[in-house]
Enzyme design. Structure first.
Site, PDB file in Angstrom:
ATOM      1  N   ASN A   1      -4.194   6.572  -0.930  1.00  0.00           N
ATOM      2  CA  ASN A   1      -3.483   7.007   0.270  1.00  0.00           C
ATOM      3  C   ASN A   1      -2.861   8.387   0.120  1.00  0.00           C
ATOM      4  OD1 ASN A   1      -3.975   5.001   2.191  1.00  0.00           O
ATOM      5  ND2 ASN A   1      -2.480   3.638   1.253  1.00  0.00           N
TER       6      ASN A   1
ATOM      7  N   HIS B   1      -2.950  -3.559  -5.595  1.00  0.00           N
ATOM      8  CA  HIS B   1      -3.291  -3.133  -4.239  1.00  0.00           C
ATOM      9  C   HIS B   1      -4.776  -3.289  -3.969  1.00  0.00           C
ATOM     10  CE1 HIS B   1      -3.665   0.323  -1.127  1.00  0.00           C
ATOM     11  NE2 HIS B   1      -3.518  -0.838  -0.532  1.00  0.00           N
TER      12      HIS B   1
ATOM     13  N   SER C   1       0.822  -1.215   0.000  1.00  0.00           N
ATOM     14  CA  SER C   1       0.000   0.000   0.000  1.00  0.00           C
ATOM     15  C   SER C   1       0.850   1.257   0.000  1.00  0.00           C
ATOM     16  CB  SER C   1      -0.918   0.010   1.226  1.00  0.00           C
ATOM     17  OG  SER C   1      -0.144   0.000   2.420  1.00  0.00           O
TER      18      SER C   1
ATOM     19  N   GLU D   1      -6.055  -1.068  -7.021  1.00  0.00           N
ATOM     20  CA  GLU D   1      -5.137  -0.160  -7.703  1.00  0.00           C
ATOM     21  C   GLU D   1      -4.098  -1.007  -8.445  1.00  0.00           C
ATOM     22  OE1 GLU D   1      -4.833   3.923  -5.173  1.00  0.00           O
ATOM     23  OE2 GLU D   1      -3.885   2.190  -4.236  1.00  0.00           O
TER      24      GLU D   1
END
Length: 505
Positions: free
Chosen positions: A194, A144, A123, A156
């Site tokens: 993120n 991900h 991540s 992702e």
């Protein structure tokens, strides 16, 4: 390359919650799956756990017993990494440690066939860096998933500098076949989610630090006005402050100390105290047995509202006018600059300025600012703040008017942008910068934020809905108020506004 055939063997390394979840997803899609963990017996225990979870779905009537049996039959726990040699796709979901992952990938390169795809569920670590030490870095890619993998829709698909573009297309198509919503992204710090999500936490933390309101009130505003599933404080308590703070620090360091990603001292203090949230029983909230959850602050007024005056168009807040009419409030329309008057009070949608600053600059007495809402026809709560010269009578009149519309009213200190507006503006700003820097397309970034963290609307679509110029003006005002680079508007926002174009044209 096309999607992997369901006959292709998928191997998952790491039998923790994430690895087991990914293995379940692949098996549910019809693939034979080998699950490996270096802890003896861990893979077999994970398969047993998957079987139990599927059993609960059978009990609820959400899965046929035959399907459960077929899925579990496709899951094979193995005790030796060498047994993964025949895999077409290996997904590692082990500890987030660069050296450990490096060692595993080098080992897999020797074990697996040349056409085997090596994917990392990292991540936060760079796919480029993970692949750099391999003989064939082009076969390494990020895949991900979000926790829990069987439920969360987003994947992702992360390309490093050397990743073969054909692999990204293959895993994008494969993820779709697995029932997921994949997005393409480059290997940059935080990838899409993120990175773009940092302002959601950061703005609430800053408002708390500056004494705008308490945690419960700020959380309620993001839920009840902003339409988010959870507020920032309850969400970070759920994620765990040790995890959330570490991600923020990682992104902050990776961008060479860019103040847009500056970690919060308040959150650091919780981490230092071991108050990680739900998992430790204490974070911003107390989760111990019998603890009472604090309630959001609410203003009330017994003032009678005879009518109100709407001057001009309220812009994105115009639906509030119809809501007042539907509530039986007589509304007088006249020309003007987008103000709402009731008694002595003047109400205006925040534009990122302090209420006292705007009152002085625009020559408005008894000014009360109200916050952005996702949908003014459905919002159940709205934040307000007021200028220093606003009388108690004028404030009560403003509260009474909003109450007539069926809104709970929560007061914030006179800080620029209020809660929802500054959060949405900063999310849109970060999303725009991610598009500008080629991290992902506007469509993929909006999809990622909706599917990955359940935002009610993609940040860029939200900016278009409320007006790119309005978002840009809000950010300019925030930057002037704070004098910080943190609030600098993205060049792409300025360009889109100057062009009169949209992100999704």
């Amino acid at each position: 390359m096309q999607a992997l055939e369901t006959t292709a063997l998928v191997a998952v390394i790491g039998a923790g919650a994430m690895g087991a979840g990914i293995a379940q997803v692949a098996a549910q899609a019809g693939h034979p799956v080998k699950l490996y963990d270096n802890r003896p017996g861990a893979a077999a225990q994970a398969v047993e756990g998957i079987d139990r979870q599927l059993g609960k779905l059978v009990e609820k009537g959400k899965l046929a017993a035959e399907q459960r049996s077929a899925i579990v039959a496709r899951l094979q726990p193995v005790e030796a990494i060498e047994t993964l040699a025949d895999a077409r796709l290996v997904i590692e979901a082990i500890v987030e440690n660069l050296e450990v992952k490096h060692g595993l990938l080098r080992q897999l390169e020797e074990i697996c066939a040349a056409d085997c795809i090596l994917a990392s569920n990292t991540s936060s670590l760079s796919i480029t860096t993970l692949a750099a030490s391999l003989k064939h870095p082009e076969r390494v890619i990020g895949m991900h998933f979000f926790n829990p993998a069987p439920i969360m829709a987003l994947v992702e698909v992360v390309s490093g500098l050397a990743t073969d573009p054909a692999l990204a297309k293959a895993l994008h198509a494969t993820s779709k076949n697995w029932g997921k919503q994949p997005v393409y992204t480059r290997s940059t710090p935080g990838f899409i989610v993120n990175r773009v999500a940092r302002p959601f936490y950061a703005e609430s933390l800053r408002l708390l630090q500056e004494g705008a309101a308490d945690c419960a009130s700020l959380d309620a505003l993001l839920r009840d006005a902003g339409g988010f599933r959870m507020g920032a404080f309850e969400l970070t308590d759920l994620i765990g402050h040790d995890v959330n703070y570490a991600v923020t620090c990682s992104v902050f360091d990776a961008y060479y100390g860019d103040f847009r990603f500056q970690p919060s001292l308040i959150q650091k203090e919780l981490v230092d105290a071991g108050r990680f949230g739900r998992k430790t029983g204490r974070g911003f909230y107390d989760y111990s047995e019998g603890a009472e959850r604090p309630q959001a602050a609410e203003l009330t007024s017994a003032t009678d509202v005879a009518s109100c005056v709407v001057e001009g168009d309220l812009g994105v807040a115009q639906p509030l006018v119809q809501r007042l009419k539907d509530a039986g409030v007589p509304v007088i329309q006249r020309a003007g600059s987008g103000l709402l008057r009731v008694g002595d009070a003047v109400l205006a949608l925040s534009d990122g300025r302090l209420a006292s600053q705007r009152a002085k600059e625009d020559g408005l007495r008894n000014l009360v600012l109200f916050d952005l809402a996702l949908d003014y026809t459905k919002a159940s709560r709205l934040a307000i703040s007021w200028s220093a010269d606003t009388t108690a009578e004028a404030r009560d009149q403003a509260v009474a008017l909003l109450q007539r519309a069926g809104l709970k009213v929560t007061a914030l200190a006179d800080l620029p942008g209020l809660a929802v507006l500054r959060t949405v503006a900063m999310l849109a700003n970060e999303a725009a910068d991610a598009v500008l820097q080629g991290v992902g397309s506007a469509a993929d970034i909006d999809l990622a934020m909706r599917a990955g963290v359940n935002y009610p609307r993609g940040p860029l679509a939200w900016a278009e809905a409320i007006g790119i110029g309005y978002v840009l003006n809000t950010l300019d005002n925030l930057q002037r108020s704070y004098g910080e680079e943190r609030y600098r508007p993205s060049l792409l926002l300025r360009r889109k506004h100057a062009e009169g174009s949209r992100f999704h044209d």
